[in-house]
Write a protein that holds these residues in place. Structure first.
Motif, PDB file in Angstrom:
ATOM      1  N   MET A  19       0.803  -1.116  -0.027  1.00  0.00           N
ATOM      2  CA  MET A  19       0.056   0.059  -0.129  1.00  0.00           C
ATOM      3  C   MET A  19       1.013   1.117  -0.016  1.00  0.00           C
ATOM      4  SD  MET A  19      -1.996   2.389   2.033  1.00  0.00           S
ATOM      5  CE  MET A  19      -1.233   2.357   3.376  1.00  0.00           C
ATOM      6  N   ALA A  20       0.542   2.202  -1.094  1.00  0.00           N
ATOM      7  CA  ALA A  20       1.301   3.189  -0.889  1.00  0.00           C
ATOM      8  C   ALA A  20       0.634   4.438  -0.525  1.00  0.00           C
ATOM      9  CB  ALA A  20       1.734   3.765  -2.514  1.00  0.00           C
ATOM     10  N   THR A  21      -0.621   4.886  -0.688  1.00  0.00           N
ATOM     11  CA  THR A  21      -1.367   5.928  -0.176  1.00  0.00           C
ATOM     12  C   THR A  21      -2.595   5.550  -0.294  1.00  0.00           C
ATOM     13  OG1 THR A  21       0.160   7.583  -0.924  1.00  0.00           O
ATOM     14  CG2 THR A  21      -1.786   8.600  -0.162  1.00  0.00           C
ATOM     15  N   VAL A  22      -3.443   5.754   0.930  1.00  0.00           N
ATOM     16  CA  VAL A  22      -4.925   5.378   0.813  1.00  0.00           C
ATOM     17  C   VAL A  22      -5.523   6.875   1.069  1.00  0.00           C
ATOM     18  CG1 VAL A  22      -5.284   4.905   3.034  1.00  0.00           C
ATOM     19  CG2 VAL A  22      -7.060   4.016   1.534  1.00  0.00           C
ATOM     20  N   VAL A  23      -6.478   7.281   0.274  1.00  0.00           N
ATOM     21  CA  VAL A  23      -7.126   8.530   0.633  1.00  0.00           C
ATOM     22  C   VAL A  23      -8.888   8.243   1.020  1.00  0.00           C
ATOM     23  CG1 VAL A  23      -5.569   9.874  -1.118  1.00  0.00           C
ATOM     24  CG2 VAL A  23      -7.719   8.759  -1.905  1.00  0.00           C
ATOM     25  N   PHE A  24      -9.270   9.231   1.813  1.00  0.00           N
ATOM     26  CA  PHE A  24     -10.478   9.348   2.300  1.00  0.00           C
ATOM     27  C   PHE A  24     -11.103  10.721   1.659  1.00  0.00           C
ATOM     28  CE2 PHE A  24     -11.207   6.237   6.286  1.00  0.00           C
ATOM     29  CZ  PHE A  24     -10.601   5.149   5.203  1.00  0.00           C
ATOM     30  N   TYR A  25     -12.544  10.693   1.549  1.00  0.00           N
ATOM     31  CA  TYR A  25     -12.892  12.036   1.054  1.00  0.00           C
ATOM     32  C   TYR A  25     -13.660  12.854   2.181  1.00  0.00           C
ATOM     33  CZ  TYR A  25     -11.265  10.520  -3.280  1.00  0.00           C
ATOM     34  OH  TYR A  25     -10.499  10.015  -4.544  1.00  0.00           O
ATOM     35  N   ALA A  26     -13.681  13.988   2.270  1.00  0.00           N
ATOM     36  CA  ALA A  26     -14.402  14.777   3.295  1.00  0.00           C
ATOM     37  C   ALA A  26     -14.872  16.067   2.704  1.00  0.00           C
ATOM     38  CB  ALA A  26     -13.595  14.900   4.353  1.00  0.00           C
ATOM     39  N   ASP A  27     -15.961  16.885   2.920  1.00  0.00           N
ATOM     40  CA  ASP A  27     -16.536  17.948   2.617  1.00  0.00           C
ATOM     41  C   ASP A  27     -15.533  19.075   3.220  1.00  0.00           C
ATOM     42  OD1 ASP A  27     -18.501  17.067   0.750  1.00  0.00           O
ATOM     43  OD2 ASP A  27     -19.830  16.840   2.591  1.00  0.00           O
ATOM     44  N   ASP A  28     -15.126  18.704   4.477  1.00  0.00           N
ATOM     45  CA  ASP A  28     -14.330  19.829   5.231  1.00  0.00           C
ATOM     46  C   ASP A  28     -13.127  19.001   5.453  1.00  0.00           C
ATOM     47  OD1 ASP A  28     -13.418  21.408   7.011  1.00  0.00           O
ATOM     48  OD2 ASP A  28     -15.305  22.011   7.753  1.00  0.00           O
ATOM     49  N   ASP A  61       3.752   1.102  11.354  1.00  0.00           N
ATOM     50  CA  ASP A  61       4.984   0.496  11.259  1.00  0.00           C
ATOM     51  C   ASP A  61       5.648   0.824  10.059  1.00  0.00           C
ATOM     52  OD1 ASP A  61       4.664  -0.883  13.826  1.00  0.00           O
ATOM     53  OD2 ASP A  61       3.217  -2.255  12.803  1.00  0.00           O
ATOM     54  N   PHE A  62       5.190   0.930   8.861  1.00  0.00           N
ATOM     55  CA  PHE A  62       5.714   1.303   7.754  1.00  0.00           C
ATOM     56  C   PHE A  62       5.341   2.585   7.325  1.00  0.00           C
ATOM     57  CE2 PHE A  62       4.719  -3.018   7.839  1.00  0.00           C
ATOM     58  CZ  PHE A  62       6.312  -3.769   7.745  1.00  0.00           C
ATOM     59  N   GLU A  63       5.064   3.483   8.045  1.00  0.00           N
ATOM     60  CA  GLU A  63       4.560   4.792   7.690  1.00  0.00           C
ATOM     61  C   GLU A  63       3.718   5.208   6.438  1.00  0.00           C
ATOM     62  OE1 GLU A  63       7.854   7.693   7.905  1.00  0.00           O
ATOM     63  OE2 GLU A  63       8.840   6.641   9.557  1.00  0.00           O
ATOM     64  N   ALA A  64       2.620   4.224   6.447  1.00  0.00           N
ATOM     65  CA  ALA A  64       1.896   4.429   5.385  1.00  0.00           C
ATOM     66  C   ALA A  64       1.130   5.709   5.277  1.00  0.00           C
ATOM     67  CB  ALA A  64       0.785   3.118   5.699  1.00  0.00           C
ATOM     68  N   GLU A  65       1.020   6.137   3.958  1.00  0.00           N
ATOM     69  CA  GLU A  65       0.387   7.448   3.767  1.00  0.00           C
ATOM     70  C   GLU A  65      -1.119   7.403   3.638  1.00  0.00           C
ATOM     71  OE1 GLU A  65       2.098   8.918   0.178  1.00  0.00           O
ATOM     72  OE2 GLU A  65       4.066   9.172   1.104  1.00  0.00           O
ATOM     73  N   PHE A  66      -1.548   8.126   4.520  1.00  0.00           N
ATOM     74  CA  PHE A  66      -3.152   8.227   4.650  1.00  0.00           C
ATOM     75  C   PHE A  66      -3.438   9.760   4.331  1.00  0.00           C
ATOM     76  CE2 PHE A  66      -6.833   9.135   7.845  1.00  0.00           C
ATOM     77  CZ  PHE A  66      -7.557   8.460   6.988  1.00  0.00           C
ATOM     78  N   GLY A  67      -4.197   9.977   3.289  1.00  0.00           N
ATOM     79  CA  GLY A  67      -4.600  11.188   2.812  1.00  0.00           C
ATOM     80  C   GLY A  67      -6.092  11.637   3.068  1.00  0.00           C
ATOM     81  N   LEU A  68      -6.372  12.724   3.411  1.00  0.00           N
ATOM     82  CA  LEU A  68      -7.682  13.597   3.358  1.00  0.00           C
ATOM     83  C   LEU A  68      -7.876  14.415   2.146  1.00  0.00           C
ATOM     84  CD1 LEU A  68      -7.781  13.969   7.173  1.00  0.00           C
ATOM     85  CD2 LEU A  68      -8.964  11.982   5.833  1.00  0.00           C
ATOM     86  N   ARG A 103     -13.618  16.431  -1.014  1.00  0.00           N
ATOM     87  CA  ARG A 103     -14.768  15.644  -1.709  1.00  0.00           C
ATOM     88  C   ARG A 103     -14.904  16.239  -3.149  1.00  0.00           C
ATOM     89  NH1 ARG A 103     -17.209  11.876   0.341  1.00  0.00           N
ATOM     90  NH2 ARG A 103     -17.448  12.775   2.384  1.00  0.00           N
ATOM     91  N   GLN A 104     -14.876  17.377  -3.189  1.00  0.00           N
ATOM     92  CA  GLN A 104     -14.958  17.953  -4.913  1.00  0.00           C
ATOM     93  C   GLN A 104     -14.092  17.272  -6.011  1.00  0.00           C
ATOM     94  OE1 GLN A 104     -14.244  22.359  -4.242  1.00  0.00           O
ATOM     95  NE2 GLN A 104     -12.326  22.159  -4.987  1.00  0.00           N
ATOM     96  N   PHE A 105     -13.014  16.670  -5.223  1.00  0.00           N
ATOM     97  CA  PHE A 105     -12.136  16.159  -5.961  1.00  0.00           C
ATOM     98  C   PHE A 105     -12.157  14.627  -6.456  1.00  0.00           C
ATOM     99  CE2 PHE A 105      -9.646  19.767  -4.163  1.00  0.00           C
ATOM    100  CZ  PHE A 105      -9.739  20.593  -5.308  1.00  0.00           C
ATOM    101  N   GLU A 106     -13.421  14.083  -5.637  1.00  0.00           N
ATOM    102  CA  GLU A 106     -13.550  12.834  -5.852  1.00  0.00           C
ATOM    103  C   GLU A 106     -13.837  12.270  -7.223  1.00  0.00           C
ATOM    104  OE1 GLU A 106     -16.170   9.340  -3.335  1.00  0.00           O
ATOM    105  OE2 GLU A 106     -16.477  11.302  -3.059  1.00  0.00           O
ATOM    106  N   VAL A 107     -13.153  11.161  -7.756  1.00  0.00           N
ATOM    107  CA  VAL A 107     -13.469  10.763  -9.044  1.00  0.00           C
ATOM    108  C   VAL A 107     -14.956  10.298  -9.522  1.00  0.00           C
ATOM    109  CG1 VAL A 107     -12.757   9.398 -11.043  1.00  0.00           C
ATOM    110  CG2 VAL A 107     -11.015  10.651  -9.621  1.00  0.00           C
ATOM    111  N   THR A 108     -15.210   9.381  -8.639  1.00  0.00           N
ATOM    112  CA  THR A 108     -16.594   8.734  -8.587  1.00  0.00           C
ATOM    113  C   THR A 108     -17.295   8.886  -7.479  1.00  0.00           C
ATOM    114  OG1 THR A 108     -15.678   6.700  -8.037  1.00  0.00           O
ATOM    115  CG2 THR A 108     -15.797   7.108 -10.277  1.00  0.00           C
ATOM    116  N   PRO A 109     -17.963   9.979  -7.067  1.00  0.00           N
ATOM    117  CA  PRO A 109     -18.811  10.225  -5.915  1.00  0.00           C
ATOM    118  C   PRO A 109     -20.057   9.085  -5.684  1.00  0.00           C
ATOM    119  CG  PRO A 109     -18.610  12.281  -7.343  1.00  0.00           C
ATOM    120  CD  PRO A 109     -18.217  11.065  -8.041  1.00  0.00           C
TER     121      PRO A 109
END
Length: 141
Positions: free
Chosen positions: A5-14, A50-57, A60-66
């Protein structure tokens, strides 16, 4: 070939609100942020585990498939104590999505929907622990 896993992203309005919520849950600050052209917080990223996985927020306006509801692949983050992690998430306002369940000897999963509509999976996983121990032994060896 998938290497990890390189980066996982979650979407948020704020994103600022989501960053604050995850800072509270994770106990660390985001190490990287990017603003939108309008000046709003558009992206915040944490390095965790342990592996400093990247977790991004991500805004939501940039979500490809809302999807309009909880969605995305469920990534199960390894935890040492599934019940304690689940209790902390619920205490912070997450809603249980899937109750704790055994997936075989040494494997337990549960998931929640965070206050921003993302599914967050947690898991105790004996394989994960053995890889962490093996890598630690190699570094110390």
């Amino acid at each position: 070939m998938l290497r990890g896993m390189a980066t996982v992203v979650f979407y948020a309005d704020d994103v600022a609100e989501a960053r604050a919520w995850y800072t509270e849950f994770l106990g660390i600050e985001a190490y990287f942020e990017r603003r939108t052209p309008e000046g709003d917080l558009g992206y915040a990223e944490f390095r965790i585990g342990d592996f400093e996985a990247e977790f991004g927020l991500v805004q939501r306006q940039f979500e490809v498939t809302p999807s309009g509801g909880p969605g995305g692949a469920i990534l199960f983050w390894a935890v040492d104590d599934l019940d304690a992690a689940l209790a902390r998430l619920v205490e912070l306002g997450a809603k249980v999505y899937d109750e704790p369940r055994s997936r075989g000897e040494g494997f337990m999963t549960a998931s929640v929907v965070d206050p921003f509509g993302n599914i967050l999976g947690i898991m105790t996983n004996v394989h994960y622990r053995s890889i962490v121990d093996q890598n630690r032994d190699k570094r110390l060896g």
